[in-house]
Scaffold this motif. Structure first.
Motif, PDB file in Angstrom:
ATOM      1  N   ASP A  73      -2.544   3.263   1.403  1.00  0.00           N
ATOM      2  CA  ASP A  73      -1.346   3.769   0.732  1.00  0.00           C
ATOM      3  C   ASP A  73      -0.084   3.169   1.351  1.00  0.00           C
ATOM      4  N   TYR A 113       2.256   0.711  -0.713  1.00  0.00           N
ATOM      5  CA  TYR A 113       3.626   1.197  -0.941  1.00  0.00           C
ATOM      6  C   TYR A 113       4.636   0.163  -0.448  1.00  0.00           C
ATOM      7  N   ARG A 170       6.974  -1.128  -3.441  1.00  0.00           N
ATOM      8  CA  ARG A 170       8.293  -0.495  -3.431  1.00  0.00           C
ATOM      9  C   ARG A 170       9.414  -1.471  -3.792  1.00  0.00           C
ATOM     10  N   ILE A 206       0.612   5.349  -5.814  1.00  0.00           N
ATOM     11  CA  ILE A 206       1.786   4.687  -5.249  1.00  0.00           C
ATOM     12  C   ILE A 206       3.004   4.910  -6.145  1.00  0.00           C
ATOM     13  N   PHE A 217       6.447   6.837  -5.130  1.00  0.00           N
ATOM     14  CA  PHE A 217       7.772   6.208  -5.249  1.00  0.00           C
ATOM     15  C   PHE A 217       8.705   7.051  -6.122  1.00  0.00           C
ATOM     16  N   TYR A 240       1.977  13.204  -0.296  1.00  0.00           N
ATOM     17  CA  TYR A 240       2.979  12.160  -0.508  1.00  0.00           C
ATOM     18  C   TYR A 240       4.157  12.326   0.460  1.00  0.00           C
TER      19      TYR A 240
END
Length: 507
Positions: A294, A298, A302, A357, A361, A438
């Protein structure tokens, strides 16, 4: 005498040791215990019949040449059906026969290995990096290569010791099957302790295999062909496929030093660069690997989300308030589904993983005070729903609805068996658990980014101070130093982000 007096913990009894040649006899680089021994010694992970038992499994650091040495203070004398565990018999199912030579013969073989000095990991060098002042390399090779199989055959016992429910690979399959597999070895480059020793010491490894992926243009009409038989041979590497990570292990002495991040990123880059691979998947990941995956994914996605300004539309029905929204959730009106689909396909990340993901975000784009972790009033939000006054409250409402939608699709067969009220409660509870996971990952990610930024600024200040003191040069050496600082600092991160990062609910 009680049986417990003659029973010991198998995890404590097994000592795993990496060795390399020394001035007179092999010297120990590191010693550690296994995490699991139940595949070898049973679910109780105990061994009966010995006192002071030590099962020492030695491995040559460069090629993992194994050796078994068993010692104990006392051994139980068999009485009727009670007999000590036959350790040699059990271990022969897990360790090559060559490992059962005498200790002097093994030490002599390690000390006098004529090939050690010129040893190079099998396959191809695919990535080099430096962390904490030490140099590392990642090599990748096909399992069809005998040299790759030889090292993996020695390393396979680590699967049973450290990968829960992991099973060793079958190394005697036909070549076309072995060609589906790629093995990635992580090595540290060390200063050879003797003139004849190797400069490589194993850190960890991973295995991946290609899973055939049926892909057809939906606009293309299937047409029968009358091609003559036999059909021409096609290499496995030329077929469209998913790439699946099967085993992934960094040995305990090297954990929490960023090697897992480098290894996973290297595999993802290989997948990204291969036009025949459609996506990267993972076989039965555990929580620790989930946290690592993760964090890295990410970090990859991102910037792409930020570049395209991906966010939740707080007004999918327009600016006018609607007392009763339509039955169907207008997903495409809430998030840019086409854009997100293209990003996912471009980065070859599996759909479920991409959804995690993306959700993480989108949650990060909602100010903390409008989220549960920041004290958002969920009861009030469930009353106001999409008509909440603040647009961030509306975004948070739609975010929870998007997650519920994914969860319902994934677990529909189970949820439809519940009463509507229980179903709603179960979804609410699960969304809350997902959100907590998260939040933990985001907190760890942000702390990591802040730490990296601080170290980067510190390095830049140091460079500027040296330049001001006249230590810089006109040939650009200061610029090279700056780049070197950045790379080293980026690569000193931990593999995961601590226990908190591993709490994400698997849904």
């Amino acid at each position: 005498m009680a049986d417990s007096d003659w029973t010991c913990d198998a995890n404590d009894a097994v000592h795993l040791t990496l060795v390399q040649p020394g001035s007179e006899k092999p010297q120990t680089l590191s010693t550690f215990h296994p995490q699991f021994t139940y595949p070898i010694f049973g679910d109780e992970e105990t061994i009966f019949g010995y006192k002071g038992l030590i099962i020492r499994l030695r491995f040559a650091a460069h090629d993992l040449r194994p050796h078994v040495h068993i010692s104990y203070d006392e051994k139980f004398k068999a009485v009727a059906d009670a007999a000590p565990v036959d350790l040699n018999k059990i271990l022969r199912d897990w360790v090559p026969e060559s490992a059962f030579t005498s200790l002097p013969d093994y030490e002599k073989a390690v000390q006098g290995d004529a090939n050690a000095k010129d040893f190079v990991p099998p396959g191809k060098l695919v990535h080099s990096y430096t962390t904490k002042g030490r140099n590392y390399e990642i090599w990748a090779g096909s399992l069809a290569d005998p040299a790759v199989r030889a090292i993996l055959r020695h390393a396979q016992i680590f699967v049973s010791f450290f990968i829960e429910a992991g099973t060793p690979l079958e190394l005697d399959d036909p070549e076309w099957t072995l060609e589906r597999w790629t093995v990635y070895f992580v090595y540290e480059k060390v200063t050879p302790p003797t003139p004849t020793a190797s400069q490589y010491s194993v850190v960890g490894y991973a295995t991946t295999y290609r899973w055939w992926f049926y892909k057809r243009d939906p606009l293309e009409k299937p047409t029968p062909k009358n091609d003559p038989l036999p059909l021409p041979e096609v290499s496995v590497s030329q077929l469209p496929s998913r790439l699946r990570i099967a085993q992934f292990l960094i040995l305990p002495p090297h954990q929490s030093s960023g090697h897992g991040t480098h290894l996973y990123t290297t595999i993802h880059n290989a997948c990204f660069d291969d036009p025949t691979v459609e996506e990267l998947t993972v076989e039965d990941p555990n929580e620790a690997f989930d946290a690592l995956r993760d964090t890295v994914d990410y970090h990859i996605l991102r910037p792409e989300f930020l570049k395209h300004k991906v966010n939740i539309n707080p007004n999918p029905y327009g600016l006018e308030k609607i007392k009763k929204r339509p039955r169907l959730v207008p997903t495409a009106a809430i998030i840019p589904t086409k854009l997100l689909h293209d990003i996912r396909a471009s980065y070859k990340i599996a759909s479920t993983q991409f959804a995690h993901i993306m959700e993480m975000f989108l949650l990060s784009q909602i100010p903390p005070k409008h989220r549960t972790a920041g004290g958002a009033n969920i009861t009030r939000l469930l009353i106001k729903k999409h008509n909440a006054e603040d647009e961030n409250d509306r975004r948070y409402y739609w975010w929870r609805l998007l997650v519920k939608q994914r969860l319902y699709k994934r677990s529909r067969d189970v949820l439809i068996q519940l009463d509507p009220s229980d179903r709603i409660q179960k979804l609410e509870e699960t969304v809350t658990n997902v959100e907590e996971g998260y939040e933990s990952l985001l907190k760890a990610f942000n702390a990591r980014e802040e730490s990296l930024q601080a170290r980067k600024e510190e390095a830049e200040e140091l460079i500027e101070a040296k330049e001001a003191a006249g230590e810089g040069s006109a040939n650009g050496s200061s610029a090279r130093t700056k780049r070197k600082y950045t790379v080293i600092e980026d690569e000193e991160d931990d593999d995961g982000d601590g226990e908190e990062a591993a709490k994400r609910t698997k849904v």
